[in-house]
Scaffold this motif. Structure first.
Motif, PDB file in Angstrom:
ATOM      1  N   GLY A  49    -112.245  -4.184  18.589  1.00 56.88           N
ATOM      2  CA  GLY A  49    -111.868  -2.946  17.934  1.00 56.88           C
ATOM      3  C   GLY A  49    -112.379  -2.791  16.520  1.00 56.88           C
ATOM      4  O   GLY A  49    -112.210  -1.726  15.903  1.00 56.88           O
ATOM      5  N   LEU A  50    -113.027  -3.817  15.979  1.00 55.76           N
ATOM      6  CA  LEU A  50    -113.486  -3.752  14.587  1.00 55.76           C
ATOM      7  C   LEU A  50    -114.580  -2.708  14.381  1.00 55.76           C
ATOM      8  O   LEU A  50    -114.489  -1.859  13.493  1.00 55.76           O
ATOM      9  N   ALA A  51    -115.644  -2.794  15.186  1.00 54.11           N
ATOM     10  CA  ALA A  51    -116.775  -1.883  15.003  1.00 54.11           C
ATOM     11  C   ALA A  51    -116.390  -0.412  15.195  1.00 54.11           C
ATOM     12  O   ALA A  51    -116.758   0.440  14.374  1.00 54.11           O
ATOM     13  N   GLN A  83    -108.505  -3.426  23.039  1.00 59.59           N
ATOM     14  CA  GLN A  83    -108.037  -3.888  24.348  1.00 59.59           C
ATOM     15  C   GLN A  83    -108.567  -3.020  25.480  1.00 59.59           C
ATOM     16  O   GLN A  83    -108.994  -3.530  26.515  1.00 59.59           O
ATOM     17  N   GLY A  84    -108.564  -1.717  25.282  1.00 59.07           N
ATOM     18  CA  GLY A  84    -109.093  -0.819  26.308  1.00 59.07           C
ATOM     19  C   GLY A  84    -110.582  -1.027  26.533  1.00 59.07           C
ATOM     20  O   GLY A  84    -111.058  -1.029  27.676  1.00 59.07           O
ATOM     21  N   LEU A  85    -111.318  -1.213  25.437  1.00 62.74           N
ATOM     22  CA  LEU A  85    -112.760  -1.456  25.552  1.00 62.74           C
ATOM     23  C   LEU A  85    -113.039  -2.762  26.285  1.00 62.74           C
ATOM     24  O   LEU A  85    -113.937  -2.839  27.141  1.00 62.74           O
ATOM     25  N   LEU A  86    -112.260  -3.794  25.956  1.00 62.76           N
ATOM     26  CA  LEU A  86    -112.448  -5.098  26.583  1.00 62.76           C
ATOM     27  C   LEU A  86    -112.185  -5.023  28.080  1.00 62.76           C
ATOM     28  O   LEU A  86    -112.972  -5.531  28.896  1.00 62.76           O
ATOM     29  N   MET A  87    -111.093  -4.385  28.466  1.00 65.22           N
ATOM     30  CA  MET A  87    -110.758  -4.281  29.883  1.00 65.22           C
ATOM     31  C   MET A  87    -111.766  -3.418  30.640  1.00 65.22           C
ATOM     32  O   MET A  87    -112.078  -3.685  31.814  1.00 65.22           O
ATOM     33  N   ALA A  88    -112.282  -2.393  29.984  1.00 60.22           N
ATOM     34  CA  ALA A  88    -113.292  -1.549  30.640  1.00 60.22           C
ATOM     35  C   ALA A  88    -114.524  -2.370  30.985  1.00 60.22           C
ATOM     36  O   ALA A  88    -115.099  -2.231  32.078  1.00 60.22           O
ATOM     37  N   ARG A  89    -114.931  -3.235  30.060  1.00 59.75           N
ATOM     38  CA  ARG A  89    -116.100  -4.091  30.305  1.00 59.75           C
ATOM     39  C   ARG A  89    -115.824  -5.078  31.436  1.00 59.75           C
ATOM     40  O   ARG A  89    -116.660  -5.306  32.309  1.00 59.75           O
ATOM     41  N   TYR A  90    -114.635  -5.681  31.412  1.00 59.10           N
ATOM     42  CA  TYR A  90    -114.293  -6.643  32.468  1.00 59.10           C
ATOM     43  C   TYR A  90    -114.213  -5.952  33.835  1.00 59.10           C
ATOM     44  O   TYR A  90    -114.688  -6.488  34.837  1.00 59.10           O
ATOM     45  N   THR A  91    -113.615  -4.782  33.873  1.00 57.88           N
ATOM     46  CA  THR A  91    -113.486  -4.049  35.137  1.00 57.88           C
ATOM     47  C   THR A  91    -114.861  -3.747  35.728  1.00 57.88           C
ATOM     48  O   THR A  91    -115.099  -3.929  36.930  1.00 57.88           O
ATOM     49  N   GLN A  92    -115.774  -3.304  34.878  1.00 56.24           N
ATOM     50  CA  GLN A  92    -117.115  -2.971  35.342  1.00 56.24           C
ATOM     51  C   GLN A  92    -117.885  -4.216  35.769  1.00 56.24           C
ATOM     52  O   GLN A  92    -118.533  -4.236  36.828  1.00 56.24           O
ATOM     53  N   ALA A  93    -117.796  -5.286  34.946  1.00 59.33           N
ATOM     54  CA  ALA A  93    -118.569  -6.496  35.223  1.00 59.33           C
ATOM     55  C   ALA A  93    -118.081  -7.202  36.488  1.00 59.33           C
ATOM     56  O   ALA A  93    -118.883  -7.598  37.342  1.00 59.33           O
TER      57      ALA A  93
END
Length: 402
Positions: free
Chosen positions: A94-96, A118-128
């Motif tokens: 979330g820093l950037a 947290q939302g960004l992280l989960m989005a990446r994991y869901t896609q990957a």
């Protein structure tokens, strides 16, 4: 999903969770392979990855690093193993987006960064993971979720069901609402407690450091391949946060977490994310913590690692030996002094004359009652104060040696 409930009193030790406790006792009796080859065949694994392994030096999530890790984990999941991924990185992610150049120090900004990240992280994991046909879920926990009986039971049932459904739960601290729990140990200790909760066969802690060394590698340090007890780490080099400057745990919390797991009957490996594939294949990488204790009941694990300590009892040499070596209850005759303000049933530390904490336990008397009992036998106390004083200060069943 977010695991939250208001049931139970804060700090109340969790009781056994039905069949979960029976499984605890049964698993403690089973012989467990001490070598790292166990990782090749482990049915249920907890893998923790740190912030520094997922984010770039410029900030934000490193797509390359995340995809490389997911490739390894998804392959293992599709081979039939059950996996729980304890993932740091929400605050760093979330820093950037918030225009922050480094991890904030104040709690409110940390919480804001976690909320965005947290939302960004989960989005990446869901896609990957989805690219490999693997479904993931989100489970956010705080220390209280492993301290209260109802929340502990809920967490166990939810995680267990997710695993049976073939899902990879992605666990993280609930940093957006956490207070002091936000510094729970950069998720390392949380990973160890989750491993115990779900009865994992092994735990793997991944960071940007490939192993524990006896001194800095750049100074010719030698890797410590195996830890069987504290003596093996006497000369260990334990650093701080990762090179990206976004983690908080460092090697100290990884060693603590690995010791928690090993002391609870779960072997653990500390290595780098780059070694993830080799680690899960059982190859000789990283530092392996072999089992040095049996699985504890949820109640004793809570007492050893999560209980909010309310006071300290100083013991004489005889009481120290009785508690630590002979595993006996603590009697008033062996206590020399009392520190803190506590009530019957509160968690307290038991320490020797030098102040070294040797155990934790649930005390049967208040800090107001205890001073007049010190150094006296239970029979003497019963005679002068009443029969209710003819009992242990800390019963052996409510005591855990550290």
């Amino acid at each position: 999903m977010t695991m939250t409930t208001d049931a139970g009193r804060p700090g109340t030790a969790p009781d056994a969770v039905g069949t979960a406790q029976a499984r605890d006792r049964a698993s403690a009796k089973k012989p467990v392979r001490a070598d790292r080859g166990l990782l090749r065949t482990a049915k249920r694994l907890v893998v923790k990855v740190g912030s520094s392994s997922l984010t770039s030096l410029a900030g934000g999530i490193s797509e390359e690093a995340l995809l490389a890790l997911v490739d390894v984990l998804a392959e293992r999941r599709n081979a039939g193993s059950e996996l729980i991924l304890v993932s740091s990185g929400a605050i760093a992610a979330g820093l950037a987006p918030l225009g922050l150049g480094r991890r904030p120090r104040d709690l409110a900004t940390q919480q804001a960064a976690a909320s965005v990240g947290q939302g960004l992280l989960m989005a990446r994991y869901t896609q990957a993971f989805g690219a490999h046909g693997v479904t993931v879920s989100q489970v956010l926990l705080t220390a209280e979720d492993l301290m209260r009986r109802q929340q502990y039971a809920n967490a166990y049932r939810a995680l267990n069901r997710l695993l049976h459904l073939g899902v990879v739960p992605v666990v993280n601290e609930n940093d957006t609402v956490a207070t002091h729990e936000i510094r729970f140990g950069d998720n390392d200790r949380l990973a160890a407690l989750v491993a115990h909760l779900v009865k994992a066969d092994a735990m793997v802690l991944l960071s940007d450091v490939d192993a524990i060394y006896d001194r800095p590698p750049q100074a010719g340090g030698i890797r410590i391949p195996l830890v069987t007890g504290p003596a093996d780490l006497a000369q260990a080099n334990i650093g701080s946060s990762g090179k990206a400057g976004v983690g908080t745990g460092g090697m100290v919390t990884k060693v603590e977490a690995a010791n928690i797991a090993a002391g609870s009957g779960i072997p653990a490996l500390v290595t780098s994310t780059a070694n993830a594939a080799a680690a899960l294949a059982g190859e000789d990488v990283g530092t392996w913590f072999s089992i040095n204790g049996s699985r504890r009941t949820p109640r004793l694990l809570w007492l050893a690692h999560l209980a909010s300590i309310q006071g300290r009892l100083i013991l004489d040499d005889g009481a120290v030996k009785a508690v630590r070596e002979r595993h006996r209850s603590l009697l008033p005759a062996g206590i020399t002094s009392v520190k803190g303000d506590f009530e019957p049933g509160d968690p307290v530390e038991l320490a020797d004359a030098e102040g070294q904490v040797i155990a934790r336990g649930l005390v049967n008397f208040s800090s107001y009652e205890l001073p007049r009992m010190l150094g006296r036998s239970t029979k003497e106390l019963a005679s002068s104060l009443g029969r209710q004083y003819e009992r242990e200060v800390v019963h052996v069943d409510d005591l855990v040696v550290l």
